[in-house]
Design an enzyme around this catalytic site. Structure first.
Site, PDB file in Angstrom:
ATOM      1  N   ASP A 197       9.140 -53.386 -14.742  1.00 18.85           N
ATOM      2  CA  ASP A 197      10.600 -53.319 -14.769  1.00 18.85           C
ATOM      3  C   ASP A 197      11.033 -52.374 -15.888  1.00 18.85           C
ATOM      4  O   ASP A 197      10.316 -52.199 -16.881  1.00 18.85           O
ATOM      5  CB  ASP A 197      11.214 -54.710 -14.987  1.00 18.85           C
ATOM      6  N   GLU A 246      14.665 -50.860 -18.208  1.00 22.94           N
ATOM      7  CA  GLU A 246      16.094 -50.846 -18.529  1.00 22.94           C
ATOM      8  C   GLU A 246      16.455 -49.408 -18.859  1.00 22.94           C
ATOM      9  O   GLU A 246      15.630 -48.667 -19.411  1.00 22.94           O
ATOM     10  CB  GLU A 246      16.420 -51.775 -19.704  1.00 22.94           C
ATOM     11  N   ASP A 277      28.832 -50.100 -19.215  1.00 23.05           N
ATOM     12  CA  ASP A 277      28.459 -51.094 -18.208  1.00 23.05           C
ATOM     13  C   ASP A 277      26.990 -51.473 -18.332  1.00 23.05           C
ATOM     14  O   ASP A 277      26.628 -52.648 -18.189  1.00 23.05           O
ATOM     15  CB  ASP A 277      28.735 -50.550 -16.800  1.00 23.05           C
ATOM     16  N   HIS A 292      22.139 -55.051 -20.529  1.00 23.27           N
ATOM     17  CA  HIS A 292      20.900 -55.244 -21.292  1.00 23.27           C
ATOM     18  C   HIS A 292      21.108 -55.495 -22.785  1.00 23.27           C
ATOM     19  O   HIS A 292      20.217 -56.015 -23.454  1.00 23.27           O
ATOM     20  CB  HIS A 292      19.935 -54.072 -21.092  1.00 23.27           C
ATOM     21  N   HIS A 341      19.576 -58.862 -19.275  1.00 20.98           N
ATOM     22  CA  HIS A 341      18.403 -58.254 -18.656  1.00 20.98           C
ATOM     23  C   HIS A 341      17.485 -57.703 -19.743  1.00 20.98           C
ATOM     24  O   HIS A 341      17.942 -57.099 -20.709  1.00 20.98           O
ATOM     25  CB  HIS A 341      18.825 -57.110 -17.733  1.00 20.98           C
ATOM     26  N   ASP A 351      12.119 -59.737 -17.368  1.00 20.82           N
ATOM     27  CA  ASP A 351      12.319 -59.597 -15.927  1.00 20.82           C
ATOM     28  C   ASP A 351      10.998 -59.373 -15.198  1.00 20.82           C
ATOM     29  O   ASP A 351      10.809 -59.851 -14.080  1.00 20.82           O
ATOM     30  CB  ASP A 351      13.286 -58.445 -15.636  1.00 20.82           C
TER      31      ASP A 351
END
Length: 238
Positions: A8, A10, A53, A58, A153, A158
């Site tokens: 995963d 970010e 956003d 995160h 997140h 994750d």
């Protein structure tokens, strides 16, 4: 050895082509579907601020990332870790798009040329649960995976959650005693044959309530597929 990496990322925003960059990479290793603890977790200085956003999702600030390495300083170590593995990614096109962009900026081949294959758990979930919400949180709730610690997140968290989700999504594979060419099971140990004739297996008849619940699920799937389910056609033909 069956080696899988649950991955995963970010990012600073949603558009790799628009200049957004990876700021965190989290990878969890599975060997023969078992967690090994040989994980990879890195933060990167992207050289730009996160979109507001994205920051709300995160919570990783520009200040936190100021002393972190650039992606190019870690690229070869990342590729060495991932090389030859099957990648397990939720909404794979997003993460792969960002990783491919980072590799392109370094003049390196795309991710798919470094790994064995890429499995998208979002696509898997959509096939298994048509018409349902299939976000990571929704799958955690549906499959009984504890995601209570996921306030924001995070790539490693994750990836850890997705590893549990993936194992649950594919758990039916564990119930099948299928021998490979070497006559061994999924864990590599030899399987012994079992004479099932010695067992008297009871036949459990479904209750009216269970039959009604089953019919309700079939109706939901039939509706989600616009009436294209095979069993309806077969039942009419019969």
């Amino acid at each position: 050895m069956t080696r899988q990496i649950v991955l995963d990322t970010e990012t600073t925003g949603l558009s790799a082509e628009g200049g957004d960059r990876i700021i965190e990479l989290g990878c969890v290793e599975l060997v023969h579907r078992k967690l090994t603890g040989n994980n990879l977790h890195l933060y990167f200085n992207p050289g730009r601020d996160s979109h507001p956003d994205a920051l709300r999702v995160h919570g990783i600030t520009t200040e936190f990332l100021q002393d972190k390495p650039r992606f190019d300083a870690c690229a070869q170590d990342i590729l060495h870790y991932l090389r030859g593995a099957e990648l397990i990614i939720h909404n794979a096109s997003f993460d792969v798009g960002f990783l491919d962009k980072e590799l392109q900026l370094l003049g390196l081949p795309p991710l798919g040329e470094h790994v064995d294959s890429i499995t998208d758990t979002l696509a898997m979930a959509k096939e298994m649960y048509p018409g349902k919400r299939n976000s990571l949180d929704a799958l955690c709730d549906r499959l009984g995976v504890d995601n209570s610690g996921r306030q924001l997140h995070g790539a490693l968290l994750d990836a850890e959650l997705l590893a549990d989700v993936y194992i649950n999504l594919t758990r039916g594979q564990d119930a099948l005693l299928i021998m490979d060419d070497a006559g061994s099971g999924a864990d590599g140990q030899p399987l012994s044959s079992v004479d099932l004739s010695q067992f008297a297996l009871p036949v459990l008849v479904a209750t009216p309530q269970e039959l009604a619940a089953h019919e309700d699920v079939l109706a939901q799937i039939d509706k989600a597929s616009d009436g294209k389910t095979v069993w309806r056609t077969l039942s009419v033909a019969a």
